[in-house]
Enzyme design. Structure first.
Site, PDB file in Angstrom:
ATOM      1  CD  GLU A 114     -37.664  20.246 -18.899  1.00 16.11           C
ATOM      2  OE1 GLU A 114     -37.644  20.753 -17.739  1.00 16.11           O
ATOM      3  OE2 GLU A 114     -38.402  19.662 -19.308  1.00 16.11           O
ATOM      4  CE  LYS A 139     -37.663  16.918 -16.969  1.00 16.71           C
ATOM      5  NZ  LYS A 139     -38.168  16.933 -15.840  1.00 16.71           N
ATOM      6  CB  SER A 153     -42.934  11.476 -19.688  1.00 20.36           C
ATOM      7  OG  SER A 153     -43.838  12.211 -18.716  1.00 20.36           O
ATOM      8  N   GLY A 171     -45.758  14.077 -22.533  1.00 24.25           N
ATOM      9  CA  GLY A 171     -46.969  13.605 -23.198  1.00 24.25           C
ATOM     10  C   GLY A 171     -46.982  12.165 -23.774  1.00 24.25           C
ATOM     11  NE  ARG A 211     -47.048  15.905 -19.212  1.00 30.97           N
ATOM     12  CZ  ARG A 211     -46.994  16.621 -20.205  1.00 30.97           C
ATOM     13  NH1 ARG A 211     -48.123  16.811 -21.077  1.00 30.97           N
ATOM     14  NH2 ARG A 211     -45.810  16.982 -20.585  1.00 30.97           N
TER      15      ARG A 211
HETATM   16  P1  13P Z   1     -43.593  15.539 -17.956  1.00 28.08           P
HETATM   17  O1  13P Z   1     -42.707  14.232 -17.692  1.00 28.08           O
HETATM   18  O2  13P Z   1     -45.054  15.503 -17.736  1.00 28.08           O
HETATM   19  O3  13P Z   1     -43.295  16.051 -19.461  1.00 28.08           O
HETATM   20  O4  13P Z   1     -42.976  16.721 -17.101  1.00 28.08           O
HETATM   21  C1  13P Z   1     -41.578  16.746 -16.978  1.00 28.08           C
HETATM   22  C2  13P Z   1     -40.910  18.016 -16.835  1.00 28.08           C
HETATM   23  O5  13P Z   1     -40.616  18.429 -15.634  1.00 28.08           O
HETATM   24  C3  13P Z   1     -41.423  19.131 -17.624  1.00 28.08           C
HETATM   25  O6  13P Z   1     -40.659  20.360 -17.545  1.00 28.08           O
END
Ligand code: 13P
Length: 339
Positions: free
Chosen positions: A175, A217, A259, A261, A290
């Protein structure tokens, strides 16, 4: 096909995505205080158990990312949290980084830590039932940043992490998140994300990571949240698909967006547009925190005992996102939820 390649495919099977429920205690405390709930170990477990025992898990959620505290917990029935997730046909995963810390040499930027002792921690998580992992690097956009140093050091750590995870027979989620904070336009986000992805794959290849047994990701390509320019979902989708096509090796089986934000509906709508025009080999799905939990959390905070309504809301959000993975989501389907 190797075991990890099979796991990656199972997590992102048709119509499925990932629930990112791996908020650290600090982040979860922020989320709970925003809805006036005290962040106790019991409350954190109660909310998560409510989601993991929802009907929607079976059809829409291929994997759940957990936090260290949660993966060691038992639910009210006495079953372990991992067994609850497995019973729903989903795969338990675990966040293994220890957070983004000040980067020495460029202290306004961050580098993600957690490599020390990681091999041993991974063995323990595997025993507890985890079959995939997550490590998140973050990059800020500004006139000066991200620096070469931040891009290189985070890519190096991501690759060392991914190699260790595959050694333990689990699937690493890689990620690299280019944050949406700032006034930059969508082109700037595109350029920075392209550079970051290129460097990550250079390092992953150098560390002999089997790309077929990984999941990416990434962020979607979006204008900054303080940008004067706005872009519609079609432009966002076009730029996102182009950026991934040009910078992610074709062996990577799946992309699960964060996501970051966006509102719940924005995240769903943008993924739906992405899948309408997806001409790559990658499965394009979601790994939302979120954007899968916000409405459910709001309702839950009003009446913790009303498990049913919270689950209904979570099921609906999961279904909308599932539809967006096969480009069958439509705005009017959002009104199907009656609670
Ligand atoms: P969000 O979808 O809230 O950005 O979180 C995903 C996530 O795992 C961030 O590391």
């Amino acid at each position: 096909m190797s075991e990890i390649e099979k796991i990656a495919k199972k997590i992102l099977a048709k119509g499925k995505g990932i629930l990112a429920a791996d908020e650290s205690t600090g982040t979860m405390t922020k989320r709970l205080s925003s809805v006036n709930v005290e962040s106790t170990i019991e409350n954190r477990l109660k909310f998560r158990e409510t989601l993991f025992s929802s009907e929607g898990m079976k059809s829409y959620i291929g994997g759940v990312i957990l936090y260290d505290e949660t993966i060691k917990q038992k639910c009210s029935s006495g079953k372990s949290i991992c067994d609850l997730i497995i019973a729903a046909g989903s795969v338990p995963g675990i966040k293994v980084d220890t957070g983004a810390k000040k980067l020495a040499g460029s202290p306004e930027e961050k580098v993600t830590e957690g490599l020390d002792g990681l091999r041993e921690r991974l063995a323990e998580y595997f025993k507890l039932g985890a079959r995939f992992t997550k490590w998140r690097a973050v990059y800020n956009i500004s006139k000066k940043y991200p620096s070469e140093l931040a891009i290189k050091s985070n890519a190096h750590s991501l690759a060392r992490y991914a190699a260790l995870v595959q050694e333990t027979n689990m699937v690493p989620i890689v990620e690299p998140e280019v944050l949406m904070d700032g006034s930059h336009d969508i082109n700037k986000c595109y350029d920075v994300t392209a550079k970051v992805l290129k460097e990550c794959y250079k390092e992953l290849v150098l560390h002999n990571v089997n790309l077929k047994g990984t999941i990416l990701k990434p962020n979607m390509i979006l204008p900054g949240n303080k940008s004067e320019s706005k872009n519609d979902s079609f432009e966002i989708a076009k730029m996102t698909v182009k950026c991934l096509k040009e910078n992610v090796p074709a062996e990577v089986p799946g992309v699960a967006f964060l996501s970051g934000g966006q509102t719940e509906v924005e995240a769903t709508k943008n993924l739906n547009e992405i899948n309408k025009i997806n001409d790559t080999n990658f499965v394009m799905s979601f790994s939302y925190g979120r954007a899968l939990q916000q409405s459910a959390l709001k309702n839950w905070s009003k009446d913790i005992a009303d498990v049913n309504t919270t689950q209904k809301i979570f099921n609906h959000r999961s279904k909308m996102n599932s539809l967006s993975t096969v480009s069958e989501w439509k705005q009017d389907l959002e009104n199907q939820l009656s609670v």
